[in-house]
Design a protein around this motif. Structure first.
Motif, PDB file in Angstrom:
ATOM      1  N   VAL A 185       0.071 -15.712  -7.627  1.00  0.00           N
ATOM      2  CA  VAL A 185       1.001 -15.568  -6.506  1.00  0.00           C
ATOM      3  C   VAL A 185       1.355 -16.928  -5.923  1.00  0.00           C
ATOM      4  O   VAL A 185       2.536 -17.266  -5.745  1.00  0.00           O
ATOM      5  CB  VAL A 185       0.407 -14.649  -5.420  1.00  0.00           C
ATOM      6  N   ALA A 326       5.075 -11.684  -8.649  1.00  0.00           N
ATOM      7  CA  ALA A 326       4.998 -11.200  -7.262  1.00  0.00           C
ATOM      8  C   ALA A 326       5.290 -12.327  -6.281  1.00  0.00           C
ATOM      9  O   ALA A 326       5.972 -12.132  -5.268  1.00  0.00           O
ATOM     10  CB  ALA A 326       3.618 -10.600  -6.994  1.00  0.00           C
ATOM     11  N   VAL A 330       7.621 -12.515  -2.761  1.00  0.00           N
ATOM     12  CA  VAL A 330       6.912 -12.440  -1.476  1.00  0.00           C
ATOM     13  C   VAL A 330       6.849 -13.787  -0.770  1.00  0.00           C
ATOM     14  O   VAL A 330       6.631 -13.847   0.447  1.00  0.00           O
ATOM     15  CB  VAL A 330       5.481 -11.873  -1.635  1.00  0.00           C
ATOM     16  N   THR A 354       8.089  -5.222  -2.368  1.00  0.00           N
ATOM     17  CA  THR A 354       6.664  -5.107  -2.686  1.00  0.00           C
ATOM     18  C   THR A 354       6.303  -3.670  -3.004  1.00  0.00           C
ATOM     19  O   THR A 354       5.547  -3.395  -3.950  1.00  0.00           O
ATOM     20  CB  THR A 354       5.811  -5.624  -1.515  1.00  0.00           C
ATOM     21  N   TRP A 357       7.682  -2.676  -6.516  1.00  0.00           N
ATOM     22  CA  TRP A 357       6.907  -3.238  -7.618  1.00  0.00           C
ATOM     23  C   TRP A 357       5.495  -2.674  -7.685  1.00  0.00           C
ATOM     24  O   TRP A 357       4.935  -2.506  -8.782  1.00  0.00           O
ATOM     25  CB  TRP A 357       6.877  -4.758  -7.523  1.00  0.00           C
ATOM     26  N   ALA A 358       4.917  -2.345  -6.543  1.00  0.00           N
ATOM     27  CA  ALA A 358       3.613  -1.672  -6.556  1.00  0.00           C
ATOM     28  C   ALA A 358       3.738  -0.317  -7.251  1.00  0.00           C
ATOM     29  O   ALA A 358       2.866   0.083  -8.038  1.00  0.00           O
ATOM     30  CB  ALA A 358       3.091  -1.500  -5.133  1.00  0.00           C
ATOM     31  N   TRP A 361       4.191  -0.922 -11.188  1.00  0.00           N
ATOM     32  CA  TRP A 361       2.935  -1.232 -11.879  1.00  0.00           C
ATOM     33  C   TRP A 361       2.006  -0.017 -11.890  1.00  0.00           C
ATOM     34  O   TRP A 361       1.303   0.227 -12.882  1.00  0.00           O
ATOM     35  CB  TRP A 361       2.239  -2.421 -11.227  1.00  0.00           C
ATOM     36  N   ALA A 393      -2.656  -5.478 -11.359  1.00  0.00           N
ATOM     37  CA  ALA A 393      -1.354  -5.769 -10.751  1.00  0.00           C
ATOM     38  C   ALA A 393      -0.986  -4.709  -9.725  1.00  0.00           C
ATOM     39  O   ALA A 393      -0.511  -5.031  -8.624  1.00  0.00           O
ATOM     40  CB  ALA A 393      -0.288  -5.863 -11.833  1.00  0.00           C
ATOM     41  N   ASN A 396      -3.286  -5.010  -6.504  1.00  0.00           N
ATOM     42  CA  ASN A 396      -3.031  -6.189  -5.680  1.00  0.00           C
ATOM     43  C   ASN A 396      -1.701  -6.101  -4.951  1.00  0.00           C
ATOM     44  O   ASN A 396      -1.590  -6.511  -3.790  1.00  0.00           O
ATOM     45  CB  ASN A 396      -3.097  -7.452  -6.538  1.00  0.00           C
ATOM     46  N   LEU A 397      -0.686  -5.552  -5.592  1.00  0.00           N
ATOM     47  CA  LEU A 397       0.585  -5.388  -4.901  1.00  0.00           C
ATOM     48  C   LEU A 397       0.479  -4.343  -3.793  1.00  0.00           C
ATOM     49  O   LEU A 397       1.109  -4.489  -2.742  1.00  0.00           O
ATOM     50  CB  LEU A 397       1.675  -5.009  -5.898  1.00  0.00           C
ATOM     51  N   ILE A 400      -1.181  -6.219  -0.978  1.00  0.00           N
ATOM     52  CA  ILE A 400      -0.208  -7.111  -0.339  1.00  0.00           C
ATOM     53  C   ILE A 400       0.732  -6.307   0.549  1.00  0.00           C
ATOM     54  O   ILE A 400       1.079  -6.724   1.668  1.00  0.00           O
ATOM     55  CB  ILE A 400       0.582  -7.900  -1.399  1.00  0.00           C
ATOM     56  N   LEU A 401       1.156  -5.140   0.064  1.00  0.00           N
ATOM     57  CA  LEU A 401       2.033  -4.269   0.847  1.00  0.00           C
ATOM     58  C   LEU A 401       1.358  -3.840   2.144  1.00  0.00           C
ATOM     59  O   LEU A 401       1.987  -3.855   3.212  1.00  0.00           O
ATOM     60  CB  LEU A 401       2.418  -3.040   0.026  1.00  0.00           C
TER      61      LEU A 401
END
Length: 497
Positions: A185, A326, A330, A354, A357-358, A361, A393, A396-397, A400-401
């Protein structure tokens, strides 16, 4: 070696290798405690300005929320995460219901003449902002990693959280992948700066720059190898191999990433590169004898002795590229610079990107692992196969979200900052000092954590201590790490490896 030492060593090896893993849903439930603790921290700061100024009491509360809560989730409350959720949510709701105290009555410190003159002007915004929620996400990941690498040696840490032997998911399996993903990232920053400047760095220069990052990590890998073999430290060979360790994996990533960056002229994005690499690796595992070689080959030469570390590197490279993708959406200040309401639009766009993409994945992970409708593959951290890449992936997304959602709800001022000075102040107000310190010197903290873990294991029979002693050691260890990290941050020291 005495009989008692040999017996304890055998017990330790059996303890480390008896790994069954746990369901993904349970891992998500436990790690969600970090998000709930972040909510309580945010309520205290946004509604009561509790951590401004940052006092000793503020540090204690900061430590308890962002380190202590994670430690409890991994140990004493591992079987009852809901109860810990309630302990954290109840005061958050109560404090949020109280009238806000934004510290308006506090006297602001007088600035020296030169600082006052600078403050009167307008400081331009940097090309790339340092997002509060990225700091929180990476800080949380570092705290979790540091706690787990020592806690796993005690019985108070559930075996289902430790690294799985070959197939399945666990908390620590997720940790190593998350470390690589989060590194990817932030590795997007130089790429974004290069694109903003309109210049293109030749491959030769990128390789030279990557070697500057690789050499210290490779040196640490050799130092760890010599020290581990020198003191006959208990290690699990099936994790990376006889000689390989995680520092070698980290050290080899930069030059390979530099080479793969040149492929963006053909492949549209880092995500596409990650998927192509992961699919190619999985096809090789399934259609050749590679999988059998990694899992069952006799260790007769240097490659076969370290086959897990060598071939899993392909999967970790894919994870790094997924993290870099990502970072491309971001990290930028605004994905829609032409909007009139830049602050609100930026927050909404980032959350939507985000979230999408979450979901992508996660969908790919379900497609790869579903027995009925998908490929029916199983996650293997040992090989770092395609399902493992997709799982890391997706998780982690999603994390992050969650961090971005909490951040944008409680601290919108950061996204509406008109100049660099206002943005920097908003960033400081929106980030935990503890998590900021872990993030700032993450690799140095990780190295210290490894040294302390080795020291504890060489001096304490971790298998024979009870829960009370184990928790005492873990709290002291976490406190030493945190004080060290915060101390470096207070003195404005950044250790780059």
């Amino acid at each position: 070696m005495s009989n008692s030492t040999a017996s304890y060593r055998q017990r330790k090896e059996d303890f480390v290798s008896n790994l069954s893993g746990g369901p993904v849903s349970e891992i998500s439930n436990v790690t969600a405690i970090a998000t709930v603790a972040m909510v309580l921290w945010s309520v205290l700061q946004a509604r009561q300005s509790f951590f401004k100024p940052y006092t000793l009491l503020g540090f204690v509360v900061d430590f308890l929320l962002n380190v202590g809560a994670i430690l409890l989730a991994f140990t004493l409350h591992s079987g009852s995460p809901t109860l810990l959720h309630l302990f954290l949510l109840a005061p958050a709701v109560l404090i949020y219901a109280l009238p806000p105290n934004l510290g308006g009555s506090r006297k602001k410190p007088k600035l020296p003449p030169n600082a006052a003159s600078k403050a009167s002007g307008t400081e331009p915004l940097n090309v790339l902002s340092i997002k509060p929620y990225i700091t929180t996400y990476r800080g949380w990941m570092m705290v979790s990693t540091a706690i787990a690498i020592l806690a796993v040696d005690f019985k108070v840490f559930p075996r289902r959280f430790a690294k799985v032997e070959t197939w399945g998911t666990s908390l620590m399996d997720l940790g190593v992948g998350s470390f690589v993903f989060s590194s990817g990232v932030v590795a997007a920053r130089p790429v974004l700066k290069e694109r903003a400047s309109g210049k293109t760095t030749p491959l030769s220069k990128r390789l030279v720059a990557s070697l500057r990052h690789s050499l210290p990590l490779l040196a640490l890998g050799f130092i760890r190898l010599l020290s581990v073999k020198g003191v006959d430290y208990v290690e699990h060979v099936a994790e990376y191999g006889v000689h390989w360790n995680f520092f070698f994996t980290l050290g080899l990533l930069p030059p390979f990433v530099a080479v793969f960056q040149s492929m963006l002229k053909i492949v549209p994005s880092y995500a596409a590169l990650a998927l192509l690499l992961g699919v190619f690796y999985q096809v090789a595992l399934e259609s050749t004898g590679l999988k059998a070689y990694i899992l069952t080959a006799p260790r007769v030469d240097l490659i076969s002795m370290n086959r897990e570390g060598i071939f899993s590197f392909v999967g970790y490279l894919a994870i790094f590229l997924a993290g870099q993708d990502a970072g491309m959406f971001v990290l930028p200040r605004s994905l829609n610079p032409n909007s009139k309401d830049k602050g609100a639009t930026q927050r909404l766009t980032t959350l939507m990107m985000t979230g999408v993409w979450a979901a992508v994945w996660t969908g790919l992970y379900l497609l790869a692992t579903d027995v009925r409708w998908g490929a029916g593959l199983t996650v293997s951290r040992r090989m770092a196969n395609l399902p493992y890449v997709l799982w890391v992936a997706a998780f982690n997304l999603a994390q992050i979200l969650a961090c971005a959602a909490v951040d944008t709800f409680f601290f919108p001022a950061f996204y509406n900052a008109a100049d660099g000075r206002a943005e920097r102040e908003a960033y400081d107000a929106a980030t935990s000092r503890v998590l900021r310190a872990y993030n700032r010197n993450g690799l140095a903290v990780f190295l210290v954590a490894n040294l302390l873990t080795g020291a504890v294991n060489l001096t304490v029979p971790t298998l024979d201590v009870g829960p009370a002693v184990a928790m005492g050691i873990l709290v002291a260890y976490a406190l030493v790490l945190t004080v060290s990290a915060v101390g470096l941050d207070m003195y404005d020291i950044s250790i780059k490896l």
